[in-house]
Design a protein around this motif. Structure first.
Motif: not given
Length: 410
Positions: A1-14, A49-60
């Motif tokens: 959820m936190l990753e989705v919120i962060l990613c939405s700030l730089v994608t959906i919001l703009p 796409m950004l959320t999936i990439s961010l989650i992958t990078i974070v958890f790996y």
């Protein structure tokens, strides 16, 4: 959820602000529940796409696990042999030091064996005194036999001299009698010497051997008596100890209790990370833990060691071949962690369950002047997104008491 919120700030919001600013579309009018996908499809797609990439990078690169505990060993309180308890020196939850007695088994049979060995030693000592007296008697008999031999030899020589002078007072028969008697006297000397040698052998060989045997039996009996008293091998606390005088203790069927060492499991934690993190979790890396027994506290840790094998792959020799398909859970990478700052885990009881995050630390690589621009940017991104996982751990630490006390029925 936190990753989705962060990613939405730089994608959906703009995307929404662009349509609102330049296209004049308003929420609730042109943009509503039914048109949100069509109007914001670029932002939603980029967010996914950004959320999936961010989650992958974070958890790996910053793996987490809930399989963390401060494992500790215990010492089973056992005697080397079974028996009935005669004395108990401690109680349950007692603090003991290394070398303190815990309990003692009945030693009546071993005491009897020790007393028998002492009696045998005393008997050997009495036999030694008697043998000394017998030797003195044998030496006296030898001296007497030698005196009689000398007397007979002198008589024989005198008779022979008279016979050689032609004296009628000595006959050949008298000389023969003395010669035979001299041989008998020699036999008496040999017998006396043999008697002295026999007594000497008894004093120097037989009786010392008997004494050594008795002393060995006494030492064995005393050793068995000492084994009947069970001592604490390390400093610690006595647990599950309900032993009483008269109970039967068996090293196979019934142990007496458990000794928990004083330093067991303290300030050292074991974490099981997923196998996919094997190339990331390394000795010297940094981590954080949050334990149920110490809520609202995140403790920085350092990874001191990583086990180079996976426990799930362990096999034991048997009469059946192992099948890889029959293996259960895939197993985890075991990492050993200690607190960076001393004293932060002193009040965490051994055996506590914890949560842990491990973080990839690329500061040393970023100092390399030959590092490429793209690689440098990627490493900066990896180090930066660790903040997301750190924030997630702190959110979980805030929610854990609520989850434990309210939603799980504590």
């Amino acid at each position: 959820m936190l990753e989705v919120i962060l990613c939405s700030l730089v994608t959906i919001l703009p995307d929404y602000l662009l349509r609102r600013r330049f296209q004049g579309k308003r929420w609730g009018d042109q943009i509503n529940f039914f048109t949100v996908w069509y109007e914001l499809r670029w932002g939603i797609t980029l967010c996914a796409m950004l959320t999936i990439s961010l989650i992958t990078i974070v958890f790996y690169y910053h793996p987490s696990t809930s399989n963390v505990a401060s494992f500790f060993r215990t010492v089973t309180i056992l005697s080397e042999q079974g028996g009935r308890v005669s004395d108990v020196y401690v109680e349950i939850n007692s603090e003991v030091k290394a070398g303190d007695p815990i309990f003692k088994l009945d030693s009546s049979s071993q005491e009897a064996a020790a007393e028998t060995a002492r009696r045998q030693i005393a008997e050997v000592e009495a036999g030694l005194v008697l043998a000394q007296a017998q030797r003195a008697s044998a030496v006296g008999t030898l001296d007497q036999a030698m005196s009689a031999f000398e007397q007979t030899r002198e008589d024989l020589e005198r008779r022979r001299a008279l016979r050689a002078q032609g004296s009628a007072a000595v006959s050949d028969r008298d000389v023969e009698i003395l010669e035979n008697e001299l041989g008998a006297r020699q036999g008496e000397i040999d017998a006396a010497r043999a008697g002295v040698a026999a007594v000497d052998a008894q004093i120097t060989v037989q009786l010392p051997a008997q004494r050594a045997t008795a002393e060995a039996a006494l030492a064995q009996a005393q050793n068995e008596i000492e084994k009947l008293t069970v001592y604490a091998g390390v400093d610690g606390t006595i647990e599950q100890f309900t032993l009483r005088v008269g109970d039967i203790v068996s090293p196979v069927l019934r142990p007496a209790g458990i000794l928990v060492p004083a330093e067991a499991g303290r300030n050292r934690f074991q974490a099981g990370f997923p196998q996919i993190s094997a190339q990331v979790v390394k000795a010297g890396g940094v981590a954080e833990i949050m334990c149920i027994s110490k809520p609202f506290t995140v403790i920085p840790m350092v990874i001191t060691e990583v086990q180079d094998v996976i426990a799930a792959g362990q096999v034991r020799p048997s009469d059946r071949l192992g099948d890889a398909q029959a293996m259960g859970a895939p197993g985890t990478i075991t990492a050993f962690m200690e607190p960076i700052y001393p004293g932060q885990t002193d009040d965490i009881p051994p055996g506590s369950r914890c949560l842990a995050n491990a973080y990839t630390y690329n500061h040393a690589l970023l100092e390399d002047p030959e590092l490429g621009f793209g690689r440098r940017i990627f490493l900066h991104v990896v180090d930066t997104v660790g903040v997301v996982h750190a924030a997630g751990l702190r959110i979980r630490s805030l929610l854990l008491p609520l989850q434990t006390l309210v939603f799980t029925g504590h």
